[in-house]
Enzyme design. Structure first.
Site, PDB file in Angstrom:
ATOM      1  CD  GLU A 169     -57.933   6.872 -19.071  1.00 47.20           C
ATOM      2  OE1 GLU A 169     -57.960   6.151 -20.120  1.00 47.20           O
ATOM      3  OE2 GLU A 169     -58.551   7.965 -19.088  1.00 47.20           O
ATOM      4  CG  ASN A 170     -59.068   1.130 -15.937  1.00 46.51           C
ATOM      5  OD1 ASN A 170     -60.046   1.821 -16.167  1.00 46.51           O
ATOM      6  ND2 ASN A 170     -58.498   0.020 -16.550  1.00 46.51           N
TER       7      ASN A 170
ATOM      8  CG  HIS B 109     -52.865   8.007 -24.978  1.00 41.34           C
ATOM      9  ND1 HIS B 109     -53.074   9.183 -25.538  1.00 41.34           N
ATOM     10  CD2 HIS B 109     -53.869   7.853 -23.970  1.00 41.34           C
ATOM     11  CE1 HIS B 109     -54.386   9.658 -25.200  1.00 41.34           C
ATOM     12  NE2 HIS B 109     -54.891   8.694 -24.272  1.00 41.34           N
ATOM     13  CD  GLU B 110     -54.559   4.403 -22.565  1.00 42.35           C
ATOM     14  OE1 GLU B 110     -55.190   4.958 -21.422  1.00 42.35           O
ATOM     15  OE2 GLU B 110     -54.737   4.418 -23.758  1.00 42.35           O
TER      16      GLU B 110
END
Ligand code: B3K
Ligand code: ZN
Length: 888
Positions: free
Chosen positions: A278-279, A311-312
């Site tokens: 998830e950056n 989700h990310e």
């Protein structure tokens, strides 16, 4: 100053890190300016840090300790002055400067080797691109830094690379400048306006196909959406883009959360240790969770892409804007984000079926973890290697804990609590305690006991007894809870367990519930908080059948002595879809366990007519929700059956389950065939919607039953050949069944499949997995042979998971073969992997760590392999921790 090369020492005794030892960081970094000169063989990283002493830190030693691993330090300057080698110390873990001022600039240049980075943590090369993975502790493999999540800094990143080979240069935030150099190289400068921990840093450089779209937020801001994929794969990125836009819309609607940068980028990379990352503003994904088109991806792939993209994206608020103080708080972001992605797919795909699948996952993976040598609380108290704690307990049990909290508070208060959490902690690195406190503040509900869900490991067992008094028209439920001991926790306190329930009358209608003087309701949440508790319902006119733990309202094992008739009754009549399914599963489970007993006593196996009747009844049901029907007709998995036994008897479980499948097929083949043809649509175009998915799943389920009878081999082959270039869901359903039959059709189909799809890496992964999962005795020799196949690459995690992972995790009957060959094979493979990629090795070793669950003979064989691993004194900390803990 000369380069100082750190010689890699053999591993020191692995250290245990404790939550109780947490200290605030003595030095903070406000800004970091990174400059990358990218070259495949060696990359130079210059980092300028604005550092100041943390006034909240009791540490006044003036000693700056930075983390760093596998780095070559080229130079270090303090306020522009080069430090001489006696002014700092370099170890294999740290750069230490013993005497630093209150605030200062530090300029560090390091050299790293991306191409040699097979651990895929830090900066590495994949295909023809560069990319990074920094969570949990990968940033320290790029440059020296206080690499802990409570150090939040503003990042500016400049990337320089060859313009022809790396036309795209990406990092977090917004592109602020770019240019060309005369030597054929070009550069780009990115600025991320949001402070973030180092684990969210990302960089990508490469040549890609780009698909672009836009999203207008609820406040009217326009966001650019970019998905980058390997050249030639743009046609496989549209579903991920659809998923992203759905997720953005959902987070606004469900939580009022809007995206905060002007651009959101996803890059799909084929060498990636896990699903995705998830950056901030630059998610990096495993290709597996981006790429999909009907001819290469199955319905389940489409569904997983929805979950992972969601989700990310949801992490942007739960994880990025509000992050974790330390890694013990991992579930603060992971449990919460899983809970959010589960709610998302329940809302946009199927409420009941998604819930069923999530509960199945929890019971098959997390429950055994919680009952085994690696059990730990949702908030662990210690670890050796943090990468070992990205577990189902932290993720999935963590999500269940939040679902319970939502049940206890009710949806409105829960939402209010989330709003307050974001308002209070935006831009901070916080703890699970901060989260629970917010929920407590907003609701006024005392959550002292509820907090035990975070500190106590183990799955509670809830035993229920019902008692009906016709004279008094009263029904009494007595609930008792216990929790088995886990490593480090012998005694458990009673937990706060919300048990959602209803009562059905003999016709299947809901009985209005009245507890004490509370108003009538058709469904109630019983709050079990003591070891034993009684709940009395008034005005109950006839003997009821209780429907307990509806929608799986708590992650517990429920025990209630239902008769077979009651289970079948609930299976037909319960108003709670989850419990309808659950009643069917419990019925089947009981039958299977009985047959397992008969099998071990060498009795003739017999399938009761009741079971066949109910199966036929479900199959004939006239509902549009075919997906739910298909779900109801799936037998409990071998793994779940095994979990119910004191000693897992893989052979009997397999034999009995296969017997039921074949018998059902034999007895009901006409109906199965009719249903198959009713929903089989060979000429139809693939569409991803729940109605179409449901029909496909149902007819493929019929096919999988039918293919337990030899006369339907051809039918499978027909479906396989007809769909091979157009519909992977159908192809794979047929190929899975074909791969389990000992016939020339099996090899014919496998060869054809490879011939058609050998260029598509993700499809080849499916081909490896199917062969590793075959129930035929050739499984292991085949797996060994495939390790040498031209398409296999032990450095690629997806290949490893497909071949080695499938064999160890999903082929119990062959992996546990009594000659011990499966175990020896896995140990060899894990050992080889450990030298390349310890995180992947650690995931692969897990099946051996469950040795205590099997018979004595197998226990010996498995333990022997674990001990052999420990002979290697250079074993990674990842493996060392799992192996030693499981042997304790
Ligand atoms: N946060 C990452 C997981 C990182 C795992 C590091 N070993 C993906 C996710 O949960 O969204
Ligand atoms: Zn996550």
């Amino acid at each position: 100053m000369s380069e100082s090369l750190v010689i890699q020492k053999s591993r020191q005794e692995p250290q245990t890190i404790y939550l109780k030892d947490y200290q605030v960081p003595p030095y903070l970094v406000d800004e970091i300016n990174l400059d990358f000169e990218l070259h495949e063989d060696e990359t130079l990283v210059k980092s300028i840090l604005k550092i100041r002493h943390n006034r909240h830190s009791p540490d006044k030693t003036r000693k700056l300790i930075l983390n760093g691993e596998e780095l070559i330090l080229v130079s270090v300057l303090l306020n522009g002055e080069a430090l001489s080698s006696d002014q700092y110390e370099v170890t294999d873990q740290n750069l230490i400067i013993p005497d630093v001022p209150d605030s200062f600039d530090l300029t560090i240049t390091t050299k790293i080797y991306p191409r040699k980075n097979t651990a895929l943590s830090g900066l590495y090369s994949s295909a023809n691109a560069f990319c990074t993975q920094c969570e949990a502790e990968g940033f320290r493999r790029i440059t020296y830094f206080p690499d802990h999540p409570d150090v939040l800094a503003r990042y500016t990143t400049t990337i320089t690379a060859d313009a022809a080979r790396y036309p795209y240069l990406l990092s977090n935030g917004n592109l602020v400048d770019s240019g060309k150099r005369s030597d054929g190289r070009h550069w780009a400068k990115w600025e991320d306006p949001f402070k973030k921990p180092s684990y969210l840093f990302a960089l990508v450089a490469g040549d890609f196909d780009l698909i672009e779209d836009q999203f207008t937020t609820q406040s009217g801001r326009n966001i650019l959406l970019h998905i980058y994929v390997e050249k030639g794969y743009a046609d496989q990125a549209h579903h991920a883009m659809y998923a992203l836009k759905e997720a953005m819309r959902w987070d606004e609607k469900a939580y009022g959360r809007e995206y905060d940068l002007d651009i959101y980028m996803i890059v799909a990379i084929s060498d990636f240790n896990m699903g995705a990352m998830e950056n901030k503003g630059l998610n990096i994904f495993n290709t597996k969770y981006v790429l999909a088109k009907p001819e290469t991806a199955t319905d389940d792939d489409y569904i997983h892409i929805m979950s992972v993209v969601g989700h990310e994206y949801f992490h942007n608020w739960t994880g990025n804007r509000v992050t974790c103080r330390d890694w013990f708080q991992l579930s603060l972001k992971e449990g919460l984000t899983i809970f959010r992605d589960q709610s998302f797919t329940e809302d946009v795909l199927s409420r009941a079926v998604m819930r069923i699948r999530d509960v199945n996952h929890l019971r098959e993976i997390q429950f055994p973890e919680d009952a085994g040598p690696l059990a730990h609380p949702v908030r662990p108290e210690s670890y050796i290697e943090i990468n070992n704690f990205y577990t189902s307990t932290v993720y999935n049990k963590g999500a269940e804990v939040l679902r319970m909290l939502q049940t206890i508070l009710g949806p409105a208060l829960f939402r209010k609590g989330m709003d307050l959490y974001f308002a209070r902690h935006d831009g901070q690195a916080v703890t699970i305690e901060d989260y629970v406190k917010t929920m407590e503040d907003v609701s006024g509900i005392n959550l002292a006991q509820f907090r035990l869900w975070y500190s106590q490991a183990g799955t509670p067992i809830v035993t229920v007894q019902g008692d009906y008094d016709f004279k008094k028209q009263q029904y009494t439920l007595t609930l008792q809870q216990t929790c088995p001991p886990t490593p480090d926790q012998a005694y458990k306190k009673p937990m706060h367990i919300p048990v959602k329930m209803g009562l059905l009358d003999q016709k299947g209608h809901a009985i209005p519930l009245q507890l004490n003087d509370e108003p009538f309701e058709t469904e109630k949440v019983l709050h079990l908080t003591t070891p034993s508790q009684t709940f009395r319902f008034n005005n109950v006119p006839s003997q009821p059948i209780p429907s307990l733990l509806r929608n799986f309202s708590a992650p517990v094992k429920l025990k209630y002595a239902y008769s077979d008739e009651e289970l079948l009754f609930l299976f037909k009549h319960d108003t709670d879809a989850f419990n309808r399914w659950e009643a069917g599963q419990q019925y089947m489970l009981r039958l299977i366990l009985q047959l397992v007993q008969d099998y071990t006593q060498e009795k003739t196996l017999h399938l009761p007519q009741d079971m066949l009747d109910i199966f036929a009844f479900i199959l004939k049901q006239d509902t549009n929700d075919k997906l739910m029907i298909a779900e109801m007709l799936v037998l409990p998995s071998e793994r779940y059956i095994g979990e119910q036994m004191n000693v897992i008897d893989v052979d009997s479980i397999h034999a009995v389950r296969e017997f039921i499948l074949a018998q059902t097929a034999y007895q009901l083949h006409a109906l199965l065939l009719e249903t198959y043809h009713q929903y089989h649509d060979p000429a139809g175009e693939y569409r991803f919607n729940m109605e179409a998915v449901g029909k496909r799943q149902l007819k493929n389920l019929c096919l999988s039953y039918l293919m337990h009878l030899p006369q339907y081999d051809e039918l499978g082959m027909q479906q396989f050949e007809a769909s091979l270039k157009s519909n992977m869901t159908d192809t794979l359903a047929a190929l899975t069944a074909l791969s389990n039959i000992d016939s020339p059709l099996r090899t014919k189909a496998l060869d054809q499949f490879y011939a058609v799809w050998q260029q598509d890496a993700l499809v080849v992964d499916k081909w490896f997995a199917i062969q590793a999962a075959t129930k035929l005795p050739i499984a292991l020799p085949q797996v060994r042979k495939l390790m040498q196949h031209e398409a296999f690459d032990i450095k690629n995690p997806n290949k490893v998971y497909s071949l080695i992972g499938t064999f160890g995790h999903r082929n119990a009957i062959r992996f546990h073969s009594l000659d011990g060959e499966g175990y020896a094979y896995l140990r060899e493979a894990v050992h080889q992997l450990d030298k390349l990629n310890p995180q992947v090795a650690a995931r692969m070793v897990k099946p051996l760590t469950t040795w205590k669950r099997y018979d004595k003979e197998r226990q010996e064989l498995m333990r022997e392999q674990l001990e052999l691993l420990l002979h290697d004194k250079k074993l990674s900390t990842d493996l060392y921790e799992l192996v030693t803990k499981s042997l304790e």
